[in-house]
Design an enzyme around this catalytic site. Structure first.
Site, mmCIF file in Angstrom:
data_model
loop_
_atom_site.group_PDB
_atom_site.id
_atom_site.type_symbol
_atom_site.label_atom_id
_atom_site.label_comp_id
_atom_site.label_asym_id
_atom_site.label_seq_id
_atom_site.Cartn_x
_atom_site.Cartn_y
_atom_site.Cartn_z
ATOM 1 C CG ASN A 1 124.711 111.529 -32.491
ATOM 2 O OD1 ASN A 1 124.096 112.458 -31.992
ATOM 3 N ND2 ASN A 1 124.321 110.515 -33.211
ATOM 4 N NE ARG B 1 126.103 113.819 -23.100
ATOM 5 C CZ ARG B 1 125.111 114.515 -24.025
ATOM 6 N NH1 ARG B 1 124.735 113.718 -25.122
ATOM 7 N NH2 ARG B 1 125.048 115.882 -23.629
ATOM 8 C CE1 TYR C 1 132.310 106.082 -31.159
ATOM 9 C CE2 TYR C 1 130.673 106.918 -29.472
ATOM 10 C CZ TYR C 1 131.218 106.068 -30.491
ATOM 11 O OH TYR C 1 130.241 105.363 -31.256
ATOM 12 C CG ASN D 1 133.848 109.215 -37.983
ATOM 13 O OD1 ASN D 1 132.858 108.538 -38.451
ATOM 14 N ND2 ASN D 1 134.374 109.307 -36.996
ATOM 15 C CB ALA E 1 124.974 106.402 -36.775
ATOM 16 C CG HIS F 1 127.125 101.396 -39.529
ATOM 17 N ND1 HIS F 1 128.323 100.860 -39.799
ATOM 18 C CD2 HIS F 1 127.440 102.102 -38.241
ATOM 19 C CE1 HIS F 1 129.184 101.267 -38.712
ATOM 20 N NE2 HIS F 1 128.539 102.165 -38.007
ATOM 21 C CG ASP G 1 124.335 106.024 -54.386
ATOM 22 O OD1 ASP G 1 124.911 104.975 -54.704
ATOM 23 O OD2 ASP G 1 122.988 105.991 -54.481
ATOM 24 C CD GLU H 1 134.290 103.746 -43.987
ATOM 25 O OE1 GLU H 1 134.503 103.233 -45.163
ATOM 26 O OE2 GLU H 1 133.824 103.121 -42.915
ATOM 27 C CG HIS I 1 134.583 104.095 -38.661
ATOM 28 N ND1 HIS I 1 133.477 104.824 -38.632
ATOM 29 C CD2 HIS I 1 134.752 103.766 -39.982
ATOM 30 C CE1 HIS I 1 132.975 104.634 -39.686
ATOM 31 N NE2 HIS I 1 133.857 104.014 -40.721
ATOM 32 C CG LEU I 2 136.894 109.107 -33.655
ATOM 33 C CD1 LEU I 2 135.704 109.704 -32.886
ATOM 34 C CD2 LEU I 2 138.172 109.444 -33.317
ATOM 35 C CB SER I 3 135.296 102.787 -32.004
ATOM 36 O OG SER I 3 134.035 102.883 -32.994
ATOM 37 N NE ARG J 1 131.541 100.669 -30.912
ATOM 38 C CZ ARG J 1 131.098 101.735 -30.973
ATOM 39 N NH1 ARG J 1 131.507 102.442 -31.801
ATOM 40 N NH2 ARG J 1 129.973 101.990 -29.963
ATOM 41 N NE ARG K 1 128.199 100.623 -32.989
ATOM 42 C CZ ARG K 1 127.453 101.668 -32.670
ATOM 43 N NH1 ARG K 1 127.666 102.541 -33.621
ATOM 44 N NH2 ARG K 1 126.842 102.035 -31.691
HETATM 45 O O1 CA2 Z 1 133.909 105.060 -34.367
HETATM 46 C C1 CA2 Z 1 133.468 105.851 -34.925
HETATM 47 O O2 CA2 Z 1 134.187 106.849 -35.327
HETATM 48 C C2 CA2 Z 1 132.085 105.840 -35.487
HETATM 49 O O3 CA2 Z 1 131.804 106.423 -36.552
HETATM 50 C C3 CA2 Z 1 131.295 106.494 -34.420
HETATM 51 C C4 CA2 Z 1 129.677 106.571 -34.523
HETATM 52 C C5 CA2 Z 1 129.249 105.382 -34.691
HETATM 53 O O4 CA2 Z 1 127.951 105.165 -34.937
HETATM 54 C C6 CA2 Z 1 130.004 104.542 -35.662
HETATM 55 O O5 CA2 Z 1 129.589 103.078 -35.771
HETATM 56 C C7 CA2 Z 1 131.473 104.357 -35.360
HETATM 57 C C8 CA2 Z 1 128.982 107.262 -33.474
HETATM 58 C C9 CA2 Z 1 129.434 108.732 -33.156
HETATM 59 C C10 CA2 Z 1 128.929 109.000 -31.897
HETATM 60 O O6 CA2 Z 1 129.644 110.210 -31.273
HETATM 61 C C11 CA2 Z 1 129.522 110.323 -29.980
HETATM 62 C C12 CA2 Z 1 130.108 110.959 -29.216
HETATM 63 C C13 CA2 Z 1 129.963 111.153 -28.053
HETATM 64 C C14 CA2 Z 1 129.136 110.767 -27.238
HETATM 65 C C15 CA2 Z 1 128.222 109.816 -27.918
HETATM 66 C C16 CA2 Z 1 128.101 109.661 -29.070
#
Ligand code: CA2
Length: 187
Positions: A33, A40, A45, A96, A99, A102, A109, A120, A122-124, A129, A133
Site C-alpha cells: 500500500n 490518500r 502519511y 518499510n 502492515a 505486525h 526469518d 526498519e 516507518h513514516l508514522s 497508533r 501496530r
Molecule cells: O508508518 C508506516 O510507515 C507504516 O509502515 C505504514 C503502514 C502501516 O500498516 C504500518 O503500521 C505503519 C501502512 C502503509 C499504507 O500506506 C498508505 C498510504 C496511503 C494511503 C493509504 C495507505
C-alpha cells in the site's frame, strides 16, 4: 544470477560497478500500500508520493557516493525473495514492511537468514497508533528502527546504515604498521 534475483540487468551492471568502486550498495524495500502514498490519508502519511521519496533517497545516496536500488511490492513473498537475493548484491537493507511489520514471521526469518544489516523505517510513529501496530516482528532482527519521522526517516536510515557499515569495514581492515618515527640522530 542477477536476473534470477529479480535485479534488472542494467541495475546489476551498476551494482557490479559500484562493488568494483568499493561503494556501499543499499537495497530499499517498501511494503504493501505504500504505492498509494500522496494520494490518500495525507494526515497520517504525509503529502509525498513514493516516487518523491525514492528520488530523495537516490539523491542523498548519490551525494554520499552510495549506490541504492528502491523497490515496492504488495506481495509478502516477493519481499521475502528480494531479501534472500540481496546477499552478495547489497551491503545492507532499509525496509518499510508496512502492515507486514505486525504480521510477518516470514520477512523476519528472511532478514535473520540473509544476515545483512537492516534498518526498519516507518513514516508514522507506530507506538502512538493502535495497539496492534505497537508490535514489530522485524525490530528484533533489525539493526534499528526509525518511526515517526515521515520521509526523513529513510534519509536518517541511510545515514545510520552507512555509518554502521563504514565502522564495521574499518574495524575489519588489517591495521597498517605504524610508520617509524624519525629519531633524532645523535652525533
Ligand atoms: O508508518 C508506516 O510507515 C507504516 O509502515 C505504514 C503502514 C502501516 O500498516 C504500518 O503500521 C505503519 C501502512 C502503509 C499504507 O500506506 C498508505 C498510504 C496511503 C494511503 C493509504 C495507505
Amino acid at each position: 544470477n542477477a536476473a534470477a534475483a529479480g535485479i534488472p540487468i542494467h541495475c546489476s551492471l551498476l551494482l557490479t560497478e559500484a562493488r568494483d568502486r568499493h561503494m556501499l550498495r543499499l537495497l530499499v524495500l517498501h511494503g504493501p500500500n505504500l504505492n498509494l502514498l500522496g494520494t490518500r490519508e495525507p494526515s497520517v502519511y504525509g503529502q509525498a508520493s513514493l516516487p518523491d521519496i525514492d528520488k530523495s533517497i537516490v539523491r542523498r545516496a548519490g551525494e554520499r557516493g552510495i549506490a541504492v536500488q528502491t523497490k515496492q511490492t504488495n506481495v509478502e513473498g516477493e519481499l521475502v525473495t528480494w531479501i534472500q537475493n540481496a546477499r552478495g548484491h547489497f551491503d545492507g537493507i532499509i525496509i518499510n514492511p508496512a502492515a507486514y511489520t505486525h504480521t510477518s514471521i516470514a520477512i523476519r526469518d528472511a532478514i535473520a537468514a540473509v544476515a545483512l544489516p537492516t534498518v526498519e523505517v516507518h513514516l508514522s510513529n507506530i507506538h502512538q497508533r493502535e495497539e496492534f501496530r505497537h508490535h514489530s516482528f522485524i525490530a528484533g532482527v533489525a539493526l534499528g528502527q526509525l518511526s515517526g519521522f515521515g520521509p526523513t526517516g529513510y534519509l536518517l536510515a541511510l545515514h545510520a546504515l552507512a555509518a554502521h557499515l563504514e565502522a564495521v569495514s574499518k574495524a575489519s581492515r588489517p591495521r597498517t604498521a605504524p610508520k617509524n618515527k624519525p629519531t633524532a640522530s645523535r652525533r
